[in-house]
Design a protein around this motif. Structure first.
Motif, PDB file in Angstrom:
ATOM      1  N   GLY A 261      20.783 -28.693  50.066  1.00  0.00           N
ATOM      2  CA  GLY A 261      20.580 -27.415  50.724  1.00  0.00           C
ATOM      3  C   GLY A 261      20.514 -27.628  52.229  1.00  0.00           C
ATOM      4  N   PRO A 262      20.298 -26.556  52.991  1.00  0.00           N
ATOM      5  CA  PRO A 262      20.119 -26.721  54.439  1.00  0.00           C
ATOM      6  C   PRO A 262      18.953 -27.665  54.735  1.00  0.00           C
ATOM      7  CG  PRO A 262      20.413 -24.407  53.860  1.00  0.00           C
ATOM      8  CD  PRO A 262      20.258 -25.144  52.572  1.00  0.00           C
ATOM      9  N   SER A 263      19.108 -28.488  55.770  1.00  0.00           N
ATOM     10  CA  SER A 263      18.117 -29.503  56.168  1.00  0.00           C
ATOM     11  C   SER A 263      17.967 -30.612  55.128  1.00  0.00           C
ATOM     12  CB  SER A 263      16.747 -28.873  56.464  1.00  0.00           C
ATOM     13  OG  SER A 263      16.800 -28.131  57.649  1.00  0.00           O
ATOM     14  N   GLU A 264      19.035 -30.878  54.377  1.00  0.00           N
ATOM     15  CA  GLU A 264      19.032 -31.969  53.398  1.00  0.00           C
ATOM     16  C   GLU A 264      20.305 -32.794  53.499  1.00  0.00           C
ATOM     17  OE1 GLU A 264      16.409 -29.651  49.930  1.00  0.00           O
ATOM     18  OE2 GLU A 264      18.502 -30.224  49.529  1.00  0.00           O
ATOM     19  N   LEU A 265      20.217 -34.026  53.001  1.00  0.00           N
ATOM     20  CA  LEU A 265      21.383 -34.865  52.771  1.00  0.00           C
ATOM     21  C   LEU A 265      21.529 -35.019  51.266  1.00  0.00           C
ATOM     22  CD1 LEU A 265      19.868 -36.007  55.517  1.00  0.00           C
ATOM     23  CD2 LEU A 265      21.727 -37.671  55.436  1.00  0.00           C
ATOM     24  N   ARG A 275      23.613 -31.979  55.635  1.00  0.00           N
ATOM     25  CA  ARG A 275      23.435 -30.581  56.023  1.00  0.00           C
ATOM     26  C   ARG A 275      22.155 -30.423  56.844  1.00  0.00           C
ATOM     27  NH1 ARG A 275      24.057 -26.069  51.571  1.00  0.00           N
ATOM     28  NH2 ARG A 275      23.951 -24.814  53.472  1.00  0.00           N
ATOM     29  N   ALA A 276      21.717 -31.527  57.444  1.00  0.00           N
ATOM     30  CA  ALA A 276      20.489 -31.502  58.246  1.00  0.00           C
ATOM     31  C   ALA A 276      20.775 -31.628  59.736  1.00  0.00           C
ATOM     32  CB  ALA A 276      19.551 -32.619  57.798  1.00  0.00           C
ATOM     33  N   PHE A 277      21.673 -32.539  60.088  1.00  0.00           N
ATOM     34  CA  PHE A 277      21.916 -32.836  61.505  1.00  0.00           C
ATOM     35  C   PHE A 277      23.315 -32.350  61.902  1.00  0.00           C
ATOM     36  CE2 PHE A 277      18.887 -35.904  59.803  1.00  0.00           C
ATOM     37  CZ  PHE A 277      17.814 -35.685  60.651  1.00  0.00           C
ATOM     38  N   VAL A 278      23.572 -31.086  61.602  1.00  0.00           N
ATOM     39  CA  VAL A 278      24.848 -30.447  61.938  1.00  0.00           C
ATOM     40  C   VAL A 278      24.548 -29.086  62.556  1.00  0.00           C
ATOM     41  CG1 VAL A 278      26.222 -31.593  60.158  1.00  0.00           C
ATOM     42  CG2 VAL A 278      24.994 -29.493  59.591  1.00  0.00           C
ATOM     43  N   ALA A 279      25.526 -28.563  63.296  1.00  0.00           N
ATOM     44  CA  ALA A 279      25.404 -27.209  63.818  1.00  0.00           C
ATOM     45  C   ALA A 279      25.576 -26.226  62.662  1.00  0.00           C
ATOM     46  CB  ALA A 279      26.474 -26.969  64.889  1.00  0.00           C
ATOM     47  N   ASP A 280      24.796 -25.163  62.666  1.00  0.00           N
ATOM     48  CA  ASP A 280      24.835 -24.132  61.614  1.00  0.00           C
ATOM     49  C   ASP A 280      24.724 -24.765  60.224  1.00  0.00           C
ATOM     50  OD1 ASP A 280      25.009 -21.797  60.214  1.00  0.00           O
ATOM     51  OD2 ASP A 280      27.124 -21.412  60.673  1.00  0.00           O
ATOM     52  N   ARG A 281      23.578 -25.372  59.948  1.00  0.00           N
ATOM     53  CA  ARG A 281      23.409 -26.084  58.682  1.00  0.00           C
ATOM     54  C   ARG A 281      23.346 -25.148  57.477  1.00  0.00           C
ATOM     55  NH1 ARG A 281      18.845 -27.177  61.867  1.00  0.00           N
ATOM     56  NH2 ARG A 281      16.884 -26.281  61.133  1.00  0.00           N
ATOM     57  N   GLN A 282      23.270 -23.822  57.715  1.00  0.00           N
ATOM     58  CA  GLN A 282      23.345 -22.881  56.593  1.00  0.00           C
ATOM     59  C   GLN A 282      24.737 -22.891  55.968  1.00  0.00           C
ATOM     60  OE1 GLN A 282      20.845 -21.163  55.256  1.00  0.00           O
ATOM     61  NE2 GLN A 282      19.351 -21.906  56.755  1.00  0.00           N
ATOM     62  N   ARG A 283      25.755 -23.127  56.804  1.00  0.00           N
ATOM     63  CA  ARG A 283      27.131 -23.026  56.303  1.00  0.00           C
ATOM     64  C   ARG A 283      27.931 -24.315  56.408  1.00  0.00           C
ATOM     65  NH1 ARG A 283      28.949 -17.429  59.182  1.00  0.00           N
ATOM     66  NH2 ARG A 283      27.496 -18.178  60.767  1.00  0.00           N
ATOM     67  N   ASN A 284      27.491 -25.246  57.223  1.00  0.00           N
ATOM     68  CA  ASN A 284      28.294 -26.447  57.483  1.00  0.00           C
ATOM     69  C   ASN A 284      27.690 -27.691  56.851  1.00  0.00           C
ATOM     70  OD1 ASN A 284      30.018 -24.913  59.011  1.00  0.00           O
ATOM     71  ND2 ASN A 284      29.098 -25.494  60.988  1.00  0.00           N
ATOM     72  N   ALA A 285      28.552 -28.660  56.585  1.00  0.00           N
ATOM     73  CA  ALA A 285      28.126 -29.992  56.106  1.00  0.00           C
ATOM     74  C   ALA A 285      29.037 -31.029  56.732  1.00  0.00           C
ATOM     75  CB  ALA A 285      28.201 -30.060  54.585  1.00  0.00           C
ATOM     76  N   GLN A 286      28.473 -32.213  56.981  1.00  0.00           N
ATOM     77  CA  GLN A 286      29.231 -33.319  57.573  1.00  0.00           C
ATOM     78  C   GLN A 286      29.406 -34.416  56.537  1.00  0.00           C
ATOM     79  OE1 GLN A 286      30.551 -34.120  60.897  1.00  0.00           O
ATOM     80  NE2 GLN A 286      31.410 -35.709  59.560  1.00  0.00           N
ATOM     81  N   GLU A 287      30.633 -34.807  56.275  1.00  0.00           N
ATOM     82  CA  GLU A 287      30.891 -35.928  55.370  1.00  0.00           C
ATOM     83  C   GLU A 287      30.453 -37.221  56.054  1.00  0.00           C
ATOM     84  OE1 GLU A 287      34.753 -38.240  53.509  1.00  0.00           O
ATOM     85  OE2 GLU A 287      34.814 -36.038  53.602  1.00  0.00           O
ATOM     86  N   LEU A 288      29.674 -38.034  55.334  1.00  0.00           N
ATOM     87  CA  LEU A 288      29.170 -39.293  55.891  1.00  0.00           C
ATOM     88  C   LEU A 288      29.886 -40.513  55.325  1.00  0.00           C
ATOM     89  CD1 LEU A 288      25.317 -38.563  55.768  1.00  0.00           C
ATOM     90  CD2 LEU A 288      26.845 -38.345  57.749  1.00  0.00           C
TER      91      LEU A 288
END
Length: 478
Positions: A261-265, A275-288
């Motif tokens: 969820g938002p503010s989680e990995l 989904r924690a350290f990205v802009a607009d974490r409600q809608r965005n996710a960064q592949e690690l």
């Protein structure tokens, strides 16, 4: 999460002329005594033991002008203004009870290192938990190095904290492993960010209760600046975050093996995502990274990787460094280490699984399993472990002093699982255990050494136990 004013503890403490008692020789006591003496303290070392090793260490310190009392770790030396203790000394020892009555503060080696940091000291990313600390800290250090940062894995692992903060090498950031013992004696530690990986009953003889154990683990969150990382699957870790007094703006960040969820990995279709350290974490996710970048990709190890990634991202590390650091990481020996495949059966050494929580994670990584278990139970019970793992078991081979506890749990919760009970505690029992496990195993199975117990009834340590397993497997396959 509470928010409160955090007082800095980085001002150099003036030890000149202070009467400091160091409790315990050993790996932390000797360097602590030397450091304090060099800073002008009047140092007295007290130690319970009076063996050859202690006398050798005492002679080294006495040559510097440090007073050493062997065989007398209970009496508070007259005039003591501060005690610096080895982390393993229990809080209910008479020395500490006397110190409390006299109003004398007690620090551990971590507190001493924290107080001795210079004004430009590297921030600490701190890791604690019942299981997975060492692996997570090593993963974290690998990720930080992949980002081009000068770092080291320190604390309860690798470089000593005193060496790290006082040595000539300059670090950008430190990956710090902390045990519950060390946290108990570190009242003013304030990390940049920290994680409690998990909480399960362990060391209760030392702490006195599960509540006290959890409270000491939770100290790692006190005063965090950027992120308190917790395990979504272990609510007790989130509770510790809620109770922590942190700096304004510090965030709670969860990690999960499910969809974050938002503010989680978490994990989405074989990809570790942020989904924690990205802009607009409600809608965005960064592949690690991909799950296949984690070595080995067992569930509990993926959780360790997510926790390490969370701390690294809190420090501003780019996603590519998470991937590159995880790919470069190699686990230590005896941590779910694949030894060999013989006749279609995999043999895996997880001798480091010295308690039920670690064994449960190990057992969850394979199916079907012939389980080699047993040793010193340290007061543990095995019903929950066996009940959760029963469906994965092809068979079990039991060794060690407290194997009857596991046998009885198997009889209650997995009566259909064949059990071989080896009534011997000599080191040669491992070859027989592996031979019996081979007899029970079928192609496609895993023979897993995950003892759920300490090793000292039969072996010097878990390393020797794992080495004996690997040697037995090689002999089997010869």
């Amino acid at each position: 999460m509470g928010s409160g004013q955090v007082t800095s503890s980085s001002e150099l403490f003036d030890f000149q002329g202070k009467h400091v008692t160091v409790a315990g020789l050993g790996v932390s006591g000797v360097p602590a005594a030397k450091v304090l003496h060099a800073r002008g303290a009047v140092v007295t070392v007290v130690n319970d033991g009076d063996d050859a090793r202690a006398r050798e260490q005492a002679a080294e310190l006495q040559a510097l002008g440090i007073t050493v009392r062997l065989g007398d770790g209970a009496t508070l030396p007259e005039g003591t203004e501060l005690i610096v203790t080895a982390p393993g000394w229990q809080p209910d020892k008479p020395l500490f009870l006397a110190a409390r009555e006299a109003g004398v503060p007690v620090w551990g080696d971590v507190e001493l290192a924290w107080r001795l940091r210079g004004p430009d000291a590297a921030p600490w990313l701190a890791v604690t938990g019942t299981n997975g600390k060492t692996t997570t800290v090593q993963m974290l250090a690998s990720i930080l190095r992949a980002a081009g940062l000068r770092t080291a894995a320190v604390g309860n692992i690798g470089v000593s904290l005193l060496d790290a903060v006082l040595g000539e090498e300059r670090y950008d950031v430190l990956a710090v492993e902390l045990s519950s013992y060390q946290l108990h004696w570190a009242p003013s530690l304030r990390a940049h960010s920290a994680v409690v990986l998990n909480l399960a009953p362990d060391h209760l003889d030392w702490h006195g209760s599960m509540e006290a154990y959890a409270r000491d683990k939770g100290r790692v969150y006190e005063g965090n600046q950027v992120a308190c990382v917790y395990n979504v699957a272990d609510k007790a870790t989130e509770d510790l975050v809620r109770e922590a007094d942190v700096e304004e703006g510090c965030r709670a960040v969860g990690f999960t093996l499910g969809t974050p969820g938002p503010s989680e990995l978490g994990v989405v279709e074989g990809i570790l995502v942020d989904r924690a350290f990205v802009a607009d974490r409600q809608r965005n996710a960064q592949e690690l990274a991909e799950v296949s970048d984690v070595n080995p990709p067992a569930p509990h190890n993926i959780a360790n990787a997510l926790a390490a990634a969370g701390l690294a991202r809190a420090f501003g590390v780019p996603a590519t460094a998470v991937r590159d650091g995880l790919r470069a990481f190699r686990p230590d020996a005896h941590r779910i280490a694949h030894v060999a495949d013989i006749d279609g059966v995999a043999y895996v050494d997880d001798s480091k699984a010295t308690n039920t929580h670690a064994a449960e994670a190990s057992l969850a990584a394979y199916e079907p399993i012939v389980w080699i278990a047993g040793g010193l139970a340290k007061g543990a019970t095995f019903d929950e472990l066996v009940a959760k793992s029963a469906k994965r078991l092809r068979g079990a081979v039991l060794i060690g002093a407290d194997r009857a506890l596991i046998r009885e749990a198997l009889a209650r919760h997995a009566p259909e699982v064949p059990v071989v009970d080896l009534d011997r505690t000599d080191t040669g029992a491992m070859l027989q255990a592996v031979t019996e496990a081979r007899r029970l195993a079928q192609p496609g199975d895993t023979v897993l050494l995950a003892p759920a117990c300490a090793s000292m009834d039969m072996f010097t340590n878990y390393n020797q136990r794992g080495d004996a397993f690997a040697a037995a497997v090689r002999e089997l396959g010869a």
